[in-house]
Each structure stands twice: as C-alpha cells, then as structure tokens.
Design a protein around this motif. Structure first.
Motif, PDB file in Angstrom:
ATOM      1  N   LEU A  60       0.731  -1.344   0.003  1.00  0.00           N
ATOM      2  CA  LEU A  60      -0.077  -0.141   0.069  1.00  0.00           C
ATOM      3  C   LEU A  60       0.904   1.329  -0.099  1.00  0.00           C
ATOM      4  O   LEU A  60       0.474   2.324  -0.637  1.00  0.00           O
ATOM      5  CB  LEU A  60      -0.854   0.041   1.245  1.00  0.00           C
ATOM      6  CG  LEU A  60      -2.091  -1.050   1.153  1.00  0.00           C
ATOM      7  CD1 LEU A  60      -2.995  -0.718   2.464  1.00  0.00           C
ATOM      8  CD2 LEU A  60      -2.954  -0.780   0.099  1.00  0.00           C
ATOM      9  N   LYS A  61       1.836   1.254   0.870  1.00  0.00           N
ATOM     10  CA  LYS A  61       2.954   2.344   0.855  1.00  0.00           C
ATOM     11  C   LYS A  61       3.415   2.656  -0.449  1.00  0.00           C
ATOM     12  O   LYS A  61       3.530   3.828  -0.642  1.00  0.00           O
ATOM     13  CB  LYS A  61       3.956   2.202   1.796  1.00  0.00           C
ATOM     14  CG  LYS A  61       3.515   2.342   3.320  1.00  0.00           C
ATOM     15  CD  LYS A  61       4.645   2.319   4.107  1.00  0.00           C
ATOM     16  CE  LYS A  61       4.271   2.391   5.586  1.00  0.00           C
ATOM     17  NZ  LYS A  61       5.538   2.081   6.639  1.00  0.00           N
ATOM     18  N   ARG A  62       3.650   1.859  -1.433  1.00  0.00           N
ATOM     19  CA  ARG A  62       4.154   1.907  -2.490  1.00  0.00           C
ATOM     20  C   ARG A  62       3.107   2.553  -3.541  1.00  0.00           C
ATOM     21  O   ARG A  62       3.532   3.452  -4.484  1.00  0.00           O
ATOM     22  CB  ARG A  62       4.636   0.700  -3.120  1.00  0.00           C
ATOM     23  CG  ARG A  62       5.671  -0.061  -2.655  1.00  0.00           C
ATOM     24  CD  ARG A  62       6.149  -1.338  -3.492  1.00  0.00           C
ATOM     25  NE  ARG A  62       7.020  -1.924  -2.862  1.00  0.00           N
ATOM     26  CZ  ARG A  62       7.124  -3.069  -2.036  1.00  0.00           C
ATOM     27  NH1 ARG A  62       5.833  -3.729  -1.949  1.00  0.00           N
ATOM     28  NH2 ARG A  62       8.035  -3.646  -1.402  1.00  0.00           N
ATOM     29  N   ILE A  63       1.869   2.667  -3.183  1.00  0.00           N
ATOM     30  CA  ILE A  63       1.018   3.602  -4.046  1.00  0.00           C
ATOM     31  C   ILE A  63       0.274   4.727  -3.330  1.00  0.00           C
ATOM     32  O   ILE A  63      -0.683   5.268  -3.737  1.00  0.00           O
ATOM     33  CB  ILE A  63      -0.319   2.448  -4.400  1.00  0.00           C
ATOM     34  CG1 ILE A  63      -0.855   2.024  -3.144  1.00  0.00           C
ATOM     35  CG2 ILE A  63       0.231   1.343  -5.563  1.00  0.00           C
ATOM     36  CD1 ILE A  63      -2.431   1.442  -3.879  1.00  0.00           C
ATOM     37  N   GLY A  64       1.024   4.947  -2.083  1.00  0.00           N
ATOM     38  CA  GLY A  64       0.687   6.073  -1.387  1.00  0.00           C
ATOM     39  C   GLY A  64      -0.512   6.089  -0.434  1.00  0.00           C
ATOM     40  O   GLY A  64      -1.160   7.239  -0.140  1.00  0.00           O
TER      41      GLY A  64
END
Length: 261
Positions: free
Chosen positions: A100-104
């Motif tokens: 999730l962090k990779r897509i903000g």
C-alpha cells in the motif's frame, strides 16, 4: 469502499457484513480487469480491503491488483484491512502494508478473522471438523461485529492480529515455497467416473481458469492464473476433483451465506 477477494466464500461473507454495517459499496477484485485502476474516494468514505491469507501472505491476485491501483485522494481517508485465515497470518499484514505504501496509501488499522480451514493442498492440512467449523463461524460473527464497531468509529493504530509463533519462517520461507511451487493448477485432475459434468467447479473458480461446456468434463487452462484457492475442489458435489494425491480422502468446505450461524 470495500475492495475484496474471496475463494471459498469466507472473505465474501466478512466483506458483505462490513458493507452492511458501514453502508459502503463492495468491489470484487475479480470483476476489475485492466492494467490500470483508479478510484476517487468520496468525502468521509473509508477504504477497506478484505482478503484470505494464502501461504501466510496476501494472495497474488490482491498484490497484483494493488500494483495497478491508484487512489487519487487517499490522504486523510481511513484505511483498514480484514484478512481471513484458518489459523494465523504470519507477516501477511506487514507485506500488504508495504504494498500500500508503494501506491501512497497509509494503513490505519488491521484485523485478522479466524474462519474455517479450506486449504487442503499439503499432506498435513485438511478442513476442520463440523464441530470446529461451527465454533469458528460463531466466534467469527462475534469478532466481526467488534471489528465493525472500531471501523465505523475509525479507530487508528489497531492491530488485532493472530500472527502465530514463527511469522518470519511462515511468511518468508514457507510462503516463498508456496508461491514458487504450490500456486499451480497442474496437479488438478478429475476422476472421470465420479464427474457428473455439472460445471459447478468452473462457475466457482474466481479467476475463470476452468474450461467447461455442457456435458463435458472440466479442464484447467494451465495459463498461470490459478491461485490454488481450491474453490473448484470444494464446490464439486461428487468430490470428483483431486489435487494430485494430496486431497485424497480429505473433506470439503465453502461458506454458505444462507446457513444459520
């Protein structure tokens, strides 16, 4: 918005209950084809994810979906995940949170829901006894109501997870083996004298990986789409589907939403 994936129905039930409690719409990952998917959240809308644990990891279909997902205005919206499992989750949520962090997208809270066992692809794994299945469903209904209350109140920093005794070993070592060698449709086969050619296995497959037409026996596509969720195996009314020799004399399970808890 509640984005979910379900194989044998446990997660679909959980996502449906949360949808009823929160009043938010359901989105089935398998209904979302395409290389890029974009959503814009409405004012005050929560972002929920529901999926089963596969090999102590998020299912590949979920991870691949996240890679092509864009949430335009994720900042400031409450985000949570509920994962269903027959036992424990290992590092599933840690892996998913990084995705999730990779897509903000920031994950605010996470929950694991113990449900009846459905994975039968290893020699030592089988479905639960009817008594244990009933107990798990009753407890899951109670736990899900508790989780829903916290989600409605937008409680942050909640981690109600059963990670197990060896989360790193389960998710990293066994999970890696699972992804590399056990997610495949190659061992699936049909016992011809038991098959009634009803097509229920093909209809149950969440990724449309089974070729079937009226009065014909099912055939797997062998195109890499299989998730080894065993929905086809569990929905066969004659127990005509086997996974090599690993499912011989094992039970079947799928969640019946019309069944009384």
């Amino acid at each position: 918005m509640i984005i979910y994936f379900s194989g044998t129905g446990n997660t679909k039930w959980a996502a449906s209950v949360l949808s009823e409690r929160t009043g938010e719409k359901l989105i089935n990952i398998t209904d979302m084809p395409g290389t890029e998917i974009s959503y814009k959240l409405e004012a005050g809308e929560r972002l929920g994810f529901c999926f089963p644990v596969h090999g102590w990891r998020p299912p590949l279909i979920v991870r691949n979906f996240i890679k092509k997902l864009s949430v335009i205005n994720a900042e400031g919206h409450y985000c949570y995940v509920v994962c269903t499992t027959g036992d424990n989750v290992g590092e599933t949520i840690d892996i998913f949170e990084k995705d999730l962090k990779r897509i903000g997208v920031h994950l605010d809270s996470s929950f694991s829901l113990i449900m009846p066992e459905s994975y039968v692809g290893l020699p030592f794994m089988d479905v639960d006894t009817p008594k244990k299945e009933k107990q798990k469903k009753e407890k899951a209904a109670e736990d899900l109501e508790h989780f829903a209350d916290m989600i409605i109140e937008r409680k942050k920093g909640i981690k109600e997870l059963i990670v197990g005794r060896w989360p790193k070993i389960n998710s990293r070592i066994i999970g890696s083996f699972f992804v590399k060698y056990l997610i495949t449709d190659k061992p699936f086969h049909v016992t011809e004298d038991l098959c009634i050619k009803c097509g229920k296995c093909a209809k149950a497959c969440p990724v449309d990986n089974i070729i079937w037409s009226k009065d014909s026996m099912p055939k797997w596509k062998h195109n890499g789409s299989c998730l080894s969720c065993f929905a086809c195996y569990h929905h066969c009314p004659k127990h005509a589907i086997e996974y090599g020799s690993r499912t011989r004399n094992k039970g079947q399970y799928f969640f019946d939403k019309n069944e009384e808890l």
